[in-house]
Scaffold this active site. Structure first.
Site, PDB file in Angstrom:
ATOM      1  N   CYS A  79       2.262  -3.449  15.223  1.00  8.78           N
ATOM      2  CA  CYS A  79       1.755  -3.032  13.935  1.00  8.78           C
ATOM      3  C   CYS A  79       1.355  -4.389  13.170  1.00  8.78           C
ATOM      4  O   CYS A  79       1.709  -5.515  13.387  1.00  8.78           O
ATOM      5  CB  CYS A  79       3.238  -2.777  13.010  1.00  8.78           C
ATOM      6  SG  CYS A  79       3.649  -2.184  11.387  1.00  8.78           S
ATOM      7  N   CYS A 136       3.117   8.372   0.752  1.00  5.47           N
ATOM      8  CA  CYS A 136       4.232   6.955   1.928  1.00  5.47           C
ATOM      9  C   CYS A 136       4.596   6.341   1.210  1.00  5.47           C
ATOM     10  O   CYS A 136       3.435   5.388   0.419  1.00  5.47           O
ATOM     11  CB  CYS A 136       3.510   7.007   2.998  1.00  5.47           C
ATOM     12  SG  CYS A 136       4.112   6.058   3.992  1.00  5.47           S
ATOM     13  N   CYS A 188      -0.033   1.547   9.206  1.00  6.20           N
ATOM     14  CA  CYS A 188       0.671   0.801   8.070  1.00  6.20           C
ATOM     15  C   CYS A 188       0.348  -0.628   8.334  1.00  6.20           C
ATOM     16  O   CYS A 188      -0.560  -1.127   9.265  1.00  6.20           O
ATOM     17  CB  CYS A 188       1.741   1.084   9.309  1.00  6.20           C
ATOM     18  SG  CYS A 188       2.951  -0.429   8.797  1.00  6.20           S
ATOM     19  N   CYS A 237       7.474  -5.572  14.582  1.00  7.64           N
ATOM     20  CA  CYS A 237       7.255  -5.082  16.430  1.00  7.64           C
ATOM     21  C   CYS A 237       5.599  -4.788  16.795  1.00  7.64           C
ATOM     22  O   CYS A 237       4.608  -5.595  15.673  1.00  7.64           O
ATOM     23  CB  CYS A 237       7.379  -3.583  15.445  1.00  7.64           C
ATOM     24  SG  CYS A 237       8.946  -3.301  14.952  1.00  7.64           S
ATOM     25  N   CYS A 283       7.507  -7.905   6.719  1.00  4.86           N
ATOM     26  CA  CYS A 283       7.730  -6.839   7.502  1.00  4.86           C
ATOM     27  C   CYS A 283       8.683  -7.864   7.914  1.00  4.86           C
ATOM     28  O   CYS A 283       7.877  -8.960   8.491  1.00  4.86           O
ATOM     29  CB  CYS A 283       7.604  -5.956   7.987  1.00  4.86           C
ATOM     30  SG  CYS A 283       8.753  -4.664   8.626  1.00  4.86           S
ATOM     31  N   GLU A 334       0.971  -0.735   0.245  1.00  4.26           N
ATOM     32  CA  GLU A 334      -0.062  -0.262  -0.048  1.00  4.26           C
ATOM     33  C   GLU A 334       0.903   0.919   0.210  1.00  4.26           C
ATOM     34  O   GLU A 334       2.429   1.559   0.744  1.00  4.26           O
ATOM     35  CB  GLU A 334      -0.480   0.098   1.202  1.00  4.26           C
ATOM     36  CG  GLU A 334      -0.416  -0.098   2.110  1.00  4.26           C
ATOM     37  CD  GLU A 334      -1.076  -0.960   3.436  1.00  4.26           C
ATOM     38  OE1 GLU A 334      -2.702  -0.784   3.275  1.00  4.26           O
ATOM     39  OE2 GLU A 334      -0.678  -1.042   4.286  1.00  4.26           O
TER      40      GLU A 334
END
Ligand code: SF4
Length: 344
Positions: free
Chosen positions: A118, A104, A334, A115, A111, A90
């Site tokens: 997230c 952005c 995110c 985290c 990922c 995205e």
């Protein structure tokens, strides 16, 4: 086919020279792409028709499609971009009252950093994006702008850890910053990172004056490792030392981002630990009240708690800003849009 947006300033001149086409034609093509927002070679009307046809046979400009596009009342637009292999990332266009137009971008599918707060990290890392795939996000968002609007800022804050994919990211940003590309000043490009010391050192070596925003979120290793597991291998002191070296090499002040999670890292002792870590450094602390995600247990702190935390830092001499994320109404935190689409 060659993906034209993968290192366009290298592949295109070479390809043209091999066919005896004058070098200025490369400049015409890139002007159409980056400044005149062309969608295809057929729009490049100052090129001979035969050359346009040859280019269309040899090069793909786009390797992605737009799987979803949302627009909020405040002008924020979010795209879910589908890559050639079916993976999705995205990217977001933000408009503000000062005529800033900020994009952005994502740098990875998924990922690896994991985290705790997230959505992007929930499924792990699938793969790095290529330089061309990163640039495509930029150009697709640029195409949403009206004729009087111009892209002014880039934040690399979407899906993925930018410093874990510098090989893909740096060539894309070089095009964005180049006067022949999008002409966006390097000083208006921000890399948002959990802080991989090796990546920070590479940026310092390459000397590109991008703005570095390090997601700190906790000043002590126990809590930071809980929130950002990649902290385990490095530790907060090594991270801050790397940012000191970055400042020395580039002269650019580093921003430390701190997502405030109610009852987790917004207590008085957390503020004091942050002061102890950063006092005396030419740093800016960005406080970001948590943007709720359905699957996660964290809560947004009340505005009085946010103000108290900010005040404690400021009284100790730190430079502090509080930033509420835009785009809540269109799932702009995110990773959220991608997850929502996957689950429908
Ligand atoms: S916050 Fe950034 S680094 Fe952490 S898991 Fe999400 S995308 Fe990765």
């Amino acid at each position: 086919m060659i993906h034209l947006l993968d290192r366009p300033f290298e592949t295109l001149p070479t390809w043209l020279a091999e066919r005896g086409v004058p070098a200025y034609r490369a400049g015409q093509v890139t002007t159409w792409l980056f400044k005149r927002r062309a969608d295809g070679f057929d729009e490049m009307t100052d090129l001979p028709q035969t050359l346009r046809a040859e280019l269309a046979e040899a090069f793909a400009i786009w390797t992605t499609t737009v799987a979803a596009h949302q627009r909020a009342d405040d002008g924020t637009e979010k795209m879910l971009v589908e890559l050639a292999d079916g993976q999705r990332v995205e990217c977001v266009l933000l408009r503000d009252d000062r005529h800033h137009r900020t994009v952005c971008l994502s740098t990875q599918v998924g990922c690896a950093m994991g985290c705790a707060f997230c959505a992007s990290g929930m499924d792990g890392l699938v793969r790095n994006l290529t330089s061309g795939e990163i640039l495509e996000q930029l150009l697709r968002l640029q195409q949403l702008l009206g004729p009087d609007e111009r892209l002014s800022h880039i934040v690399v804050m979407g899906m993925g850890e930018p410093l874990a994919n510098l090989d893909g990211l740096l060539p894309a940003l070089a095009v964005a910053a180049s006067p022949e590309g999008l002409g966006i000043s390097a000083r208006r490009i921000t890399l948002s990172t959990v802080g991989l010391p090796g990546g920070i050192e590479r940026l310092a070596r390459e000397g590109v004056p991008y703005h570095l925003a390090v997601s700190l979120h906790a000043a002590d290793d126990r809590l930071r490792t809980e929130l950002i597991p990649s902290n385990r291998g490095t530790g907060v002191r090594a991270l801050v030392a790397a940012t000191d070296a970055y400042f020395e090499a580039t002269g650019r002040r580093v921003t430390f981002e701190y997502v405030l999670l109610a009852g987790v890292n917004d207590r008085v002792e957390d503020a004091d630990a942050l002061v102890g870590l950063l006092r005396g450094r030419p740093a800016l602390v960005n406080l970001i009240p948590f943007n709720p995600v359905d699957e996660l247990p964290y809560r947004t702190p009340g505005s009085a708690d946010v103000a108290r935390f900010a005040d404690r830092l400021a009284r100790s001499g730190l430079t502090v800003k509080t930033r509420y994320r835009k785009g809540d109404r269109i799932d702009a935190a995110c990773g959220q849009l991608r997850r929502r689409r996957q689950s429908t």
